[in-house]
Design an enzyme around this catalytic site. Structure first.
Site, PDB file in Angstrom:
ATOM      1  NE  ARG A   1      -3.725   0.199   2.313  1.00 18.11           N
ATOM      2  CZ  ARG A   1      -4.645   0.790   3.250  1.00 18.11           C
ATOM      3  NH1 ARG A   1      -4.775   0.111   4.402  1.00 18.11           N
ATOM      4  NH2 ARG A   1      -5.152   1.847   3.222  1.00 18.11           N
TER       5      ARG A   1
ATOM      6  CB  CYS B   1      -1.459   4.040   9.449  1.00 18.73           C
ATOM      7  SG  CYS B   1      -2.748   4.495  10.585  1.00 18.73           S
TER       8      CYS B   1
END
Length: 268
Positions: free
Chosen positions: A174, A227
């Site tokens: 990601r 995050c």
């Protein structure tokens, strides 16, 4: 209380009237599975807090996928669940401390220091052959008075103009922009260093020793952690505190807020 506590040490305190155990199991792809798992079995006396209903305020606009709730409102919720200023809180999940770390951080955000994360989470409790129960325990409401924060946050402007390091706790694929299952644009905040939340725990979900954590994290002073939505980043902050390092600031909106705001993104 040390920020990380072993299952055996929690088991020895189950009769302690000040102990409050909190189950925060939650899953990105099935938001109701955590509460179902809690109903099937949990640490005796544990109450359940939901990541989206309790640890977030999804009504806050333009603040990412899991915006922080109002501090006073969250304190009132804790009091209603029997958690007060004199409570010794232990949070657990089954995700390497990622969700439990969020509750640990949020309690410190309210000024509450007596809070820890169960090392290894619910799997460690089961592997130690400790008792579980399936009944929801009675709760005596109490008061939780908000104090001065013991931790810090960073907003989007701070991140954009930062001079310190920025840790990205998401999975490498990601961060690199190879996949993006939930946010609109793949990639990462420019200059962010990828340090997956899974890197601070071993294969059983237990935290690495403090010296290994310190070596892994390096210099954390003046840094921030992000995050996808301000959840997994908390476990990096927890690991830094456990290693005796300066505490990084949390960027609560994280990549979900950043990407939705049309800010610049890097890949690779």
């Amino acid at each position: 209380m040390h920020p990380i506590i072993r299952a055996d040490d929690v088991a020895e305190r189950l009769d302690d009237p000040t102990l409050r155990v909190v189950d925060v199991r939650w899953y990105l792809t099935d938001h109701d599975l955590g509460s179902r798992n809690y109903t099937e079995g949990h640490v005796p006396g544990a109450v359940y807090l939901d990541m989206e209903e309790d640890l977030s305020d999804l009504s806050v606009p333009d603040a990412g996928r899991h915006p922080l709730p109002d501090r006073e409102a969250f304190a009132a919720l804790l009091g209603a669940r029997g958690i007060g200023n004199d409570s010794s809180v232990v949070a657990y999940d089954d995700a390497g401390g990622a969700v439990a770390g969020r509750l640990w951080w949020m309690l410190r955000w309210l000024g509450h220091e007596d809070v820890a994360v169960l090392d290894g989470g619910f799997p460690a409790w089961i592997s130690a052959d400790l008792p579980i129960e399936a009944t929801t325990p009675p709760v005596t409401p109490t008061a939780f008075v908000v104090g001065e924060p013991l931790t810090t946050t960073a907003d989007r402007d701070w991140i954009a103009g930062r001079a310190g390091r920025l840790f990205d706790a998401r999975a490498p694929e990601r961060h690199q922009g190879l996949v993006e299952p939930v946010d609109p644009v793949p990639g990462h905040i420019p200059g962010a260093e990828n340090l997956p939340a899974t890197s601070v725990v071993d294969s059983t979900g237990r935290f690495l020793p403090p010296d290994e954590l310190a070596q892994l994290l390096g210099e954390t002073g003046g840094s921030a952690a992000a995050c996808g939505s301000g959840v997994n980043a908390c476990v990096l902050i927890l690991a830094a505190v456990a290693a005796g390092l300066p505490e990084a600031a949390l960027y609560p909106g994280s990549y979900s807020e950043w990407s939705r705001a049309g800010m610049p993104v890097e890949t690779g």
